[in-house]
Design a protein around this motif. Structure first.
Motif, short mmCIF file in Angstrom:
data_model
loop_
_atom_site.label_atom_id
_atom_site.label_comp_id
_atom_site.label_asym_id
_atom_site.label_seq_id
_atom_site.Cartn_x
_atom_site.Cartn_y
_atom_site.Cartn_z
N VAL A 164 0.85 -1.21 0.00
CA VAL A 164 0.00 0.00 0.00
C VAL A 164 0.88 1.25 0.00
CG1 VAL A 164 -1.60 1.37 1.39
CG2 VAL A 164 -1.98 -1.08 1.12
N VAL A 165 1.91 1.26 0.86
CA VAL A 165 2.78 2.43 0.96
C VAL A 165 3.56 2.62 -0.35
CG1 VAL A 165 4.82 3.37 2.13
CG2 VAL A 165 2.97 2.34 3.48
N LEU A 166 4.05 1.54 -0.92
CA LEU A 166 4.81 1.65 -2.18
C LEU A 166 3.92 2.20 -3.30
CD1 LEU A 166 6.81 -1.69 -1.96
CD2 LEU A 166 7.81 0.61 -1.94
N ASN A 167 2.70 1.68 -3.42
CA ASN A 167 1.78 2.20 -4.44
C ASN A 167 1.55 3.70 -4.23
OD1 ASN A 167 1.00 0.35 -6.45
ND2 ASN A 167 -0.46 -0.67 -5.11
N TRP A 168 1.36 4.09 -2.97
CA TRP A 168 1.09 5.50 -2.68
C TRP A 168 2.31 6.36 -3.01
CZ3 TRP A 168 3.00 9.17 0.83
CH2 TRP A 168 2.25 10.34 0.92
N LEU A 169 3.48 5.89 -2.66
CA LEU A 169 4.70 6.65 -2.96
C LEU A 169 4.89 6.81 -4.47
CD1 LEU A 169 7.16 5.07 -0.36
CD2 LEU A 169 6.40 7.45 -0.40
N LEU A 170 4.60 5.75 -5.21
CA LEU A 170 4.76 5.82 -6.67
C LEU A 170 3.67 6.71 -7.29
CD1 LEU A 170 5.67 2.09 -7.28
CD2 LEU A 170 7.21 4.03 -7.60
#
Lengths: 199, 199
Positions: free
Chosen positions: A186-192
């Motif tokens: 979830v965090v990686l998707n949000w960061l990207l």
């Protein structure tokens, strides 16, 4: 394209688990189900530019399930229906070649070595708590074909780490707080999405 | 202390839903279950400094369930066992006073107006897609008693928005990509862990 690889060390390769007790009967396939929804599900739709590989090591021979956002169908945000889709995929007779289960879901025999060979053109990023902080300079220019590799609750073995680092993966951390694989996704998707690396 | 308030507009106030079909029989209590695990669950433990309020509006009279990290027990990361805990809480006879269900879980009659009165000393932050970007200057000093308010799949009504803004909430956005409530909570926890606002 964003690729997420999640390694389930005890995850069953058989469809004979119970949807009434996924954590207790499937070698923690629940962790992988939540990782799938974390990778794909938006408020009103599916991320088309995501691909997920689930590496299932809890059987006699390893299996890998691939889910492609572009053609993925029938994925709901709840855990049980995701588990039901994986159950169907595990009932498909598996060979070393990909075989389709439902739309956008494929299965084959093979584990991490075969998958890393397939991903040789991607930029591999292995998530580990003691890796380089993801906010650092090195990750401000993340772009192109990214493939993030995550472990389950048991962590990677030394042999797996050797394979992953041998394939050229950077070792990256999301911080000192230890998060579940699905929360990392979830965090990686949000960061990207936020392009925070390019700020 | 981090508080997360999630409003379930159709979420059942009755324990008579099926654990075999949570989305279809409970007014999408599955969304609230995932929000609970997003708020509390770490790789090896529970966040003690988190409090969650689930506002359930899918019955004749509104109910609110409170979960306190400090004393919360029996919470597993999977959706079904969380739903089973909420089922138990909904079976407790509810009055306007808090009554304990299992350790760390409480229930009472009442909805958003009563809860906002209780939270009058907290800094209220209402998540909405068109709010101020969370990366902006105004949020670099987030501190103290924070209470984040999130809607479910149906969004807030005009009346609810009036109550929330009347209570002094700031309207904040996590970006232009529309995320599920549980994914918003994962990102908020990560942002607060990382102290990214103070960078």
């Amino acid at each position: 394209m964003r690729t997420f690889v999640i390694v389930g060390h005890k995850a069953t390769t058989s469809p004979n688990f119970s949807l009434e007790d996924i954590p207790g009967t499937s070698g923690r396939l629940d962790i992988l189900c939540r990782s799938v929804t974390a990778a794909f599900v938006l408020s009103h739709g599916i991320r088309k530019d995501v691909c997920v590989y689930l590496v299932l090591l809890g059987g006699e021979a390893a299996k890998t399930i691939q889910l492609k956002g572009e053609t993925l169908r029938h994925l709901n945000p709840d855990e049980r229906t995701t588990a039901a889709l994986l159950k169907k995929a595990l009932a498909v007779p598996a060979t070393p070649q990909w075989a389709m289960s439902t739309s956008g879901i494929f299965v084959r025999l093979g584990g991490l070595p075969e998958l890393l060979a397939d991903l040789k053109d991607a930029r591999l990023i292995y998530l580990r708590e003691d890796g380089a902080n993801i906010g650092g300079q090195a990750f401000r220019e993340l772009d192109g074909e990214l493939a993030f590799i995550l472990g389950d609750h048991t962590g990677m073995t030394t042999e797996e780490e050797g394979l992953i680092e041998g394939a050229g993966a950077q070792v990256v951390s999301l911080g000192t707080t230890s998060l579940h694989a699905d929360h990392c996704i979830v965090v990686l998707n949000w960061l990207l999405d936020a392009n925070i690396f390019k700020a």
